[in-house]
Design a protein around this motif. Sequence first.
Motif, PDB file in Angstrom:
ATOM      1  N   LEU A 152       8.068 -54.527  39.875  1.00  0.00           N
ATOM      2  CA  LEU A 152       9.060 -55.473  40.378  1.00  0.00           C
ATOM      3  C   LEU A 152       8.645 -56.900  40.050  1.00  0.00           C
ATOM      4  O   LEU A 152       9.478 -57.722  39.636  1.00  0.00           O
ATOM      5  CB  LEU A 152       9.240 -55.298  41.886  1.00  0.00           C
ATOM      6  N   VAL A 153       7.361 -57.217  40.225  1.00  0.00           N
ATOM      7  CA  VAL A 153       6.856 -58.547  39.871  1.00  0.00           C
ATOM      8  C   VAL A 153       7.087 -58.822  38.386  1.00  0.00           C
ATOM      9  O   VAL A 153       7.551 -59.901  37.996  1.00  0.00           O
ATOM     10  CB  VAL A 153       5.360 -58.665  40.213  1.00  0.00           C
ATOM     11  N   ALA A 154       6.762 -57.842  37.534  1.00  0.00           N
ATOM     12  CA  ALA A 154       6.914 -58.015  36.095  1.00  0.00           C
ATOM     13  C   ALA A 154       8.374 -58.220  35.708  1.00  0.00           C
ATOM     14  O   ALA A 154       8.701 -59.036  34.834  1.00  0.00           O
ATOM     15  CB  ALA A 154       6.335 -56.801  35.363  1.00  0.00           C
ATOM     16  N   VAL A 155       9.279 -57.485  36.344  1.00  0.00           N
ATOM     17  CA  VAL A 155      10.711 -57.627  36.069  1.00  0.00           C
ATOM     18  C   VAL A 155      11.198 -58.998  36.527  1.00  0.00           C
ATOM     19  O   VAL A 155      11.970 -59.673  35.824  1.00  0.00           O
ATOM     20  CB  VAL A 155      11.500 -56.503  36.767  1.00  0.00           C
ATOM     21  N   ALA A 156      10.748 -59.441  37.715  1.00  0.00           N
ATOM     22  CA  ALA A 156      11.159 -60.747  38.232  1.00  0.00           C
ATOM     23  C   ALA A 156      10.689 -61.874  37.316  1.00  0.00           C
ATOM     24  O   ALA A 156      11.431 -62.839  37.066  1.00  0.00           O
ATOM     25  CB  ALA A 156      10.598 -60.945  39.637  1.00  0.00           C
ATOM     26  N   ARG A 157       9.466 -61.759  36.789  1.00  0.00           N
ATOM     27  CA  ARG A 157       8.926 -62.784  35.900  1.00  0.00           C
ATOM     28  C   ARG A 157       9.754 -62.918  34.623  1.00  0.00           C
ATOM     29  O   ARG A 157       9.915 -64.010  34.082  1.00  0.00           O
ATOM     30  CB  ARG A 157       7.477 -62.445  35.539  1.00  0.00           C
ATOM     31  N   ALA A 158      10.292 -61.802  34.150  1.00  0.00           N
ATOM     32  CA  ALA A 158      11.078 -61.821  32.917  1.00  0.00           C
ATOM     33  C   ALA A 158      12.555 -62.116  33.159  1.00  0.00           C
ATOM     34  O   ALA A 158      13.242 -62.624  32.273  1.00  0.00           O
ATOM     35  CB  ALA A 158      10.944 -60.479  32.196  1.00  0.00           C
ATOM     36  N   ALA A 159      13.034 -61.824  34.368  1.00  0.00           N
ATOM     37  CA  ALA A 159      14.468 -61.953  34.650  1.00  0.00           C
ATOM     38  C   ALA A 159      14.915 -63.397  34.809  1.00  0.00           C
ATOM     39  O   ALA A 159      16.060 -63.732  34.540  1.00  0.00           O
ATOM     40  CB  ALA A 159      14.822 -61.164  35.914  1.00  0.00           C
ATOM     41  N   LYS A 160      14.019 -64.259  35.301  1.00  0.00           N
ATOM     42  CA  LYS A 160      14.306 -65.674  35.516  1.00  0.00           C
ATOM     43  C   LYS A 160      15.578 -65.850  36.346  1.00  0.00           C
ATOM     44  O   LYS A 160      15.656 -65.402  37.464  1.00  0.00           O
ATOM     45  CB  LYS A 160      14.376 -66.403  34.185  1.00  0.00           C
ATOM     46  N   ASP A 161      16.614 -66.479  35.781  1.00  0.00           N
ATOM     47  CA  ASP A 161      17.809 -66.812  36.561  1.00  0.00           C
ATOM     48  C   ASP A 161      18.593 -65.589  37.022  1.00  0.00           C
ATOM     49  O   ASP A 161      19.414 -65.682  37.940  1.00  0.00           O
ATOM     50  CB  ASP A 161      18.741 -67.717  35.739  1.00  0.00           C
ATOM     51  N   LYS A 162      18.371 -64.428  36.404  1.00  0.00           N
ATOM     52  CA  LYS A 162      19.074 -63.217  36.828  1.00  0.00           C
ATOM     53  C   LYS A 162      18.522 -62.688  38.145  1.00  0.00           C
ATOM     54  O   LYS A 162      19.209 -61.934  38.849  1.00  0.00           O
ATOM     55  CB  LYS A 162      18.961 -62.142  35.745  1.00  0.00           C
ATOM     56  N   PHE A 163      17.294 -63.058  38.495  1.00  0.00           N
ATOM     57  CA  PHE A 163      16.681 -62.615  39.738  1.00  0.00           C
ATOM     58  C   PHE A 163      17.109 -63.595  40.835  1.00  0.00           C
ATOM     59  O   PHE A 163      16.340 -64.419  41.315  1.00  0.00           O
ATOM     60  CB  PHE A 163      15.152 -62.594  39.590  1.00  0.00           C
ATOM     61  N   LYS A 164      18.372 -63.486  41.236  1.00  0.00           N
ATOM     62  CA  LYS A 164      18.978 -64.466  42.127  1.00  0.00           C
ATOM     63  C   LYS A 164      19.504 -63.784  43.385  1.00  0.00           C
ATOM     64  O   LYS A 164      19.690 -62.554  43.406  1.00  0.00           O
ATOM     65  CB  LYS A 164      20.109 -65.192  41.419  1.00  0.00           C
ATOM     66  N   PRO A 165      19.741 -64.565  44.458  1.00  0.00           N
ATOM     67  CA  PRO A 165      20.231 -63.982  45.701  1.00  0.00           C
ATOM     68  C   PRO A 165      21.472 -63.122  45.484  1.00  0.00           C
ATOM     69  O   PRO A 165      22.394 -63.503  44.761  1.00  0.00           O
ATOM     70  CB  PRO A 165      20.544 -65.219  46.555  1.00  0.00           C
TER      71      PRO A 165
END
Length: 253
Positions: A152-165
């Motif tokens: 999940l951390v790795a995905v969040a690091r790569a997702a940037k603006d897509k990892f949004k509320p």
Amino acid sequence: MNTLIKATAAALALTLAAAPAVRAQDAGEHPAVKRPFDLPPSADLAYAISATQRGLALKGDAVITWRADTGKYAASAESRVAIMGKLTENRSNGTVDSYGLAPAEFYDKRIRKEPVTATFDRDARTISFSDGDKTYPIKGGEQDRVSISWQLVAVARAAKDKFKPGSEWKFFVVGPRDADPWTFRVVGNEKIQTGMGEVEAVHVSRGTPPGSREQTLDMWLAPGNEWYPVKLRFTEGDRGEVVEQVLQKITKK
């Protein structure tokens, strides 16, 4: 006290308490989801633990290690609570493929219990367990209850603006004896007080249906600190008892 031990054990290992078994006919239906990922740097993370049960407060600590290098990874966690001593020892190790973390073995040891393992046989493309005869197919992207936090951390690091509320992130997660789908929802940005001072963090929650007796998980990931988990909270669905762990120190390796 046994209930508290189980809950605390789950929190300190960055895992959840045992979830209901997936029906055999559903075992082959989990999707293979491929997303961009960016693994965080290797580090040792030290946490302080607090737990409450029926008004009783317990304190403890946990040390979590994370290593990723040359196409391989290893993650482990040990937890201790005053009076009880070591509660848990959990490990996950494997390789890194096009989906991200690709576990080879998940190891789960809890106080007064024999260790159990889940094995990911990449050649046979099958997941099996030391305790029980269930099996699941490997389609790609499957995680275990230690590796899931780092995936999940790795995905969040790569997702940037897509990892949004409001965004949701689905995974298929293997436990000590079975596996089931997990959905994480991004709640929003919050400030968290840690042993290193106040930290800006992204609140992510794995909730459960209303009335569920399953344990819920809330994680706070810190973009300014490599997206490491700076806080985790586990809440028992039917009792409201809470276990929290808060980051005290990061030692990069």
